[in-house]
Design a protein around this motif. Structure first.
Motif, PDB file in Angstrom:
ATOM      1  N   ASN A 153       0.815  -1.213   0.000  1.00  0.00           N
ATOM      2  CA  ASN A 153       0.000   0.000   0.000  1.00  0.00           C
ATOM      3  C   ASN A 153       0.851   1.266   0.000  1.00  0.00           C
ATOM      4  O   ASN A 153       0.433   2.310  -0.509  1.00  0.00           O
ATOM      5  CB  ASN A 153      -0.926   0.015   1.229  1.00  0.00           C
ATOM      6  N   ALA A 154       2.063   1.168   0.571  1.00  0.00           N
ATOM      7  CA  ALA A 154       2.919   2.350   0.715  1.00  0.00           C
ATOM      8  C   ALA A 154       3.871   2.550  -0.456  1.00  0.00           C
ATOM      9  O   ALA A 154       4.363   3.658  -0.675  1.00  0.00           O
ATOM     10  CB  ALA A 154       3.721   2.246   2.009  1.00  0.00           C
ATOM     11  N   MET A 155       4.137   1.496  -1.217  1.00  0.00           N
ATOM     12  CA  MET A 155       5.127   1.558  -2.298  1.00  0.00           C
ATOM     13  C   MET A 155       4.582   0.947  -3.592  1.00  0.00           C
ATOM     14  O   MET A 155       3.575   0.247  -3.580  1.00  0.00           O
ATOM     15  CB  MET A 155       6.390   0.780  -1.921  1.00  0.00           C
ATOM     16  N   GLU A 156       5.306   1.204  -4.659  1.00  0.00           N
ATOM     17  CA  GLU A 156       5.079   0.493  -5.921  1.00  0.00           C
ATOM     18  C   GLU A 156       6.037  -0.689  -5.889  1.00  0.00           C
ATOM     19  O   GLU A 156       7.261  -0.503  -5.924  1.00  0.00           O
ATOM     20  CB  GLU A 156       5.386   1.407  -7.107  1.00  0.00           C
ATOM     21  N   CYS A 157       5.505  -1.895  -5.782  1.00  0.00           N
ATOM     22  CA  CYS A 157       6.362  -3.062  -5.567  1.00  0.00           C
ATOM     23  C   CYS A 157       6.482  -3.931  -6.817  1.00  0.00           C
ATOM     24  O   CYS A 157       5.566  -4.004  -7.644  1.00  0.00           O
ATOM     25  CB  CYS A 157       5.829  -3.913  -4.423  1.00  0.00           C
ATOM     26  N   THR A 158       7.596  -4.595  -6.918  1.00  0.00           N
ATOM     27  CA  THR A 158       7.837  -5.530  -8.014  1.00  0.00           C
ATOM     28  C   THR A 158       7.163  -6.861  -7.721  1.00  0.00           C
ATOM     29  O   THR A 158       6.602  -7.077  -6.642  1.00  0.00           O
ATOM     30  CB  THR A 158       9.339  -5.787  -8.189  1.00  0.00           C
ATOM     31  N   ASN A 159       7.244  -7.752  -8.678  1.00  0.00           N
ATOM     32  CA  ASN A 159       6.845  -9.136  -8.433  1.00  0.00           C
ATOM     33  C   ASN A 159       7.792  -9.744  -7.403  1.00  0.00           C
ATOM     34  O   ASN A 159       8.921  -9.283  -7.221  1.00  0.00           O
ATOM     35  CB  ASN A 159       6.931  -9.951  -9.726  1.00  0.00           C
ATOM     36  N   ALA A 160       7.349 -10.803  -6.755  1.00  0.00           N
ATOM     37  CA  ALA A 160       8.205 -11.519  -5.802  1.00  0.00           C
ATOM     38  C   ALA A 160       9.352 -12.196  -6.538  1.00  0.00           C
ATOM     39  O   ALA A 160       9.183 -12.678  -7.661  1.00  0.00           O
ATOM     40  CB  ALA A 160       7.393 -12.550  -5.045  1.00  0.00           C
ATOM     41  N   TYR A 161      10.522 -12.229  -5.921  1.00  0.00           N
ATOM     42  CA  TYR A 161      11.667 -12.898  -6.541  1.00  0.00           C
ATOM     43  C   TYR A 161      12.299 -13.959  -5.643  1.00  0.00           C
ATOM     44  O   TYR A 161      13.080 -14.778  -6.108  1.00  0.00           O
ATOM     45  CB  TYR A 161      12.735 -11.877  -6.952  1.00  0.00           C
ATOM     46  N   CYS A 162      11.961 -13.969  -4.343  1.00  0.00           N
ATOM     47  CA  CYS A 162      12.503 -14.965  -3.412  1.00  0.00           C
ATOM     48  C   CYS A 162      11.459 -15.346  -2.374  1.00  0.00           C
ATOM     49  O   CYS A 162      10.673 -14.503  -1.941  1.00  0.00           O
ATOM     50  CB  CYS A 162      13.727 -14.405  -2.675  1.00  0.00           C
TER      51      CYS A 162
END
Length: 262
Positions: free
Chosen positions: A242-251
């Motif tokens: 909600n606070a950031m623009e996040c990437t897809n999961a990688y780990c």
């Protein structure tokens, strides 16, 4: 009658002793102090369990708290536990016990940033080419990798990407967190996340700069443009998304309890 009373008294006394013993054990559990990194998934897990916590600046500090005896246990990432505790590591006299959560890592960018989509393409390219796996094997995290779908990426030169290219530096917010971000004997930042961030900077045609941040203030660091991304084994919680623009999961990862080995 006297025998019955005596028998009843003995039963009551035994029950009282049992309750006292059970109560002391429960109290002892509640009195345990868990060292956690402020703002981390480990801190959230401890709060959810209503445990007494000692918030510190980093997961490395949390391990030091257990080693020195100032905290009874620490809650840290499983990937860090694999690299930092047990025989042949920095903390041979520590071990991990309970696994509290299962979770995934992602990279955080400023809200609305086009950099997150760009990094998703970068993840796909490096996964398909084998570069991601090669770097993961270097730091022993290959089994934790999340498969990346093949996606088409476009070269863009606007938004955050243009901003980063224009200043010529990708500033990465981190904490000291082996095997993801830590310094080698020469003081250079290395680790799976550090190497991947360096590779991304190379792709963008800029230099990379690692900045140690207060993990609890990572969102503010992004908003103020003190850093461009948070790349430090960051758990993709709802709060973070909600606070950031996040990437897809990688780990893949988990939160585990670390205690002195007996």
């Amino acid at each position: 009658m006297k025998k019955r009373i005596a028998l009843l008294l003995s039963i009551v006394m035994a029950a009282s002793l049992c309750m006292a013993g059970c109560g002391s054990k429960e109290s002892k559990k509640e009195e345990k102090v868990y060292a956690v990194e402020a703002g981390s998934a480990g801190e959230s897990a401890a709060k959810e369990n209503k445990w007494k916590i000692n918030s510190v600046e980093s997961q490395a500090d949390a391990l030091m708290e257990v080693k020195s005896g100032t905290s009874d246990a620490a809650i840290i990432d499983l990937l860090m536990a694999g690299a930092m505790i047990g025989e042949g590591t920095s903390y041979p006299n520590l071990k991990y016990t309970d696994k509290l959560t299962t979770e995934e890592y992602g990279v955080g960018c400023r809200k609305g940033s086009n950099l997150a989509t760009y990094i998703n393409g970068f993840f796909s390219e490096t996964y398909q080419s084998g570069e991601m796996k090669k770097i993961a094997e270097k730091y022993g995290v290959q089994e934790a990798l999340v498969e990346q779908k093949k996606v088409k990426t476009k070269d863009v030169n606007d938004g955050d990407i243009k901003y980063i290219k224009d200043k010529g530096t990708l500033i990465v917010g981190i904490t000291e967190f082996e095997p993801m971000d830590y310094k080698d004997k020469n003081g250079k930042w290395i680790g799976f996340d550090a190497d991947m961030a360096s590779l991304l900077a190379e792709k963008l045609g800029v230099k990379v700069k690692f900045v140690v941040i207060d993990w609890d203030s990572k969102t503010m660091e992004l908003k103020s443009k003190n850093i461009d991304i948070v790349w430090n084994g960051m758990t993709l919680t709802n709060e973070v998304k909600n606070a950031m623009e996040c990437t897809n999961a990688y780990c893949n990862n988990a939160q585990v309890v670390v205690v002195p080995a007996e």
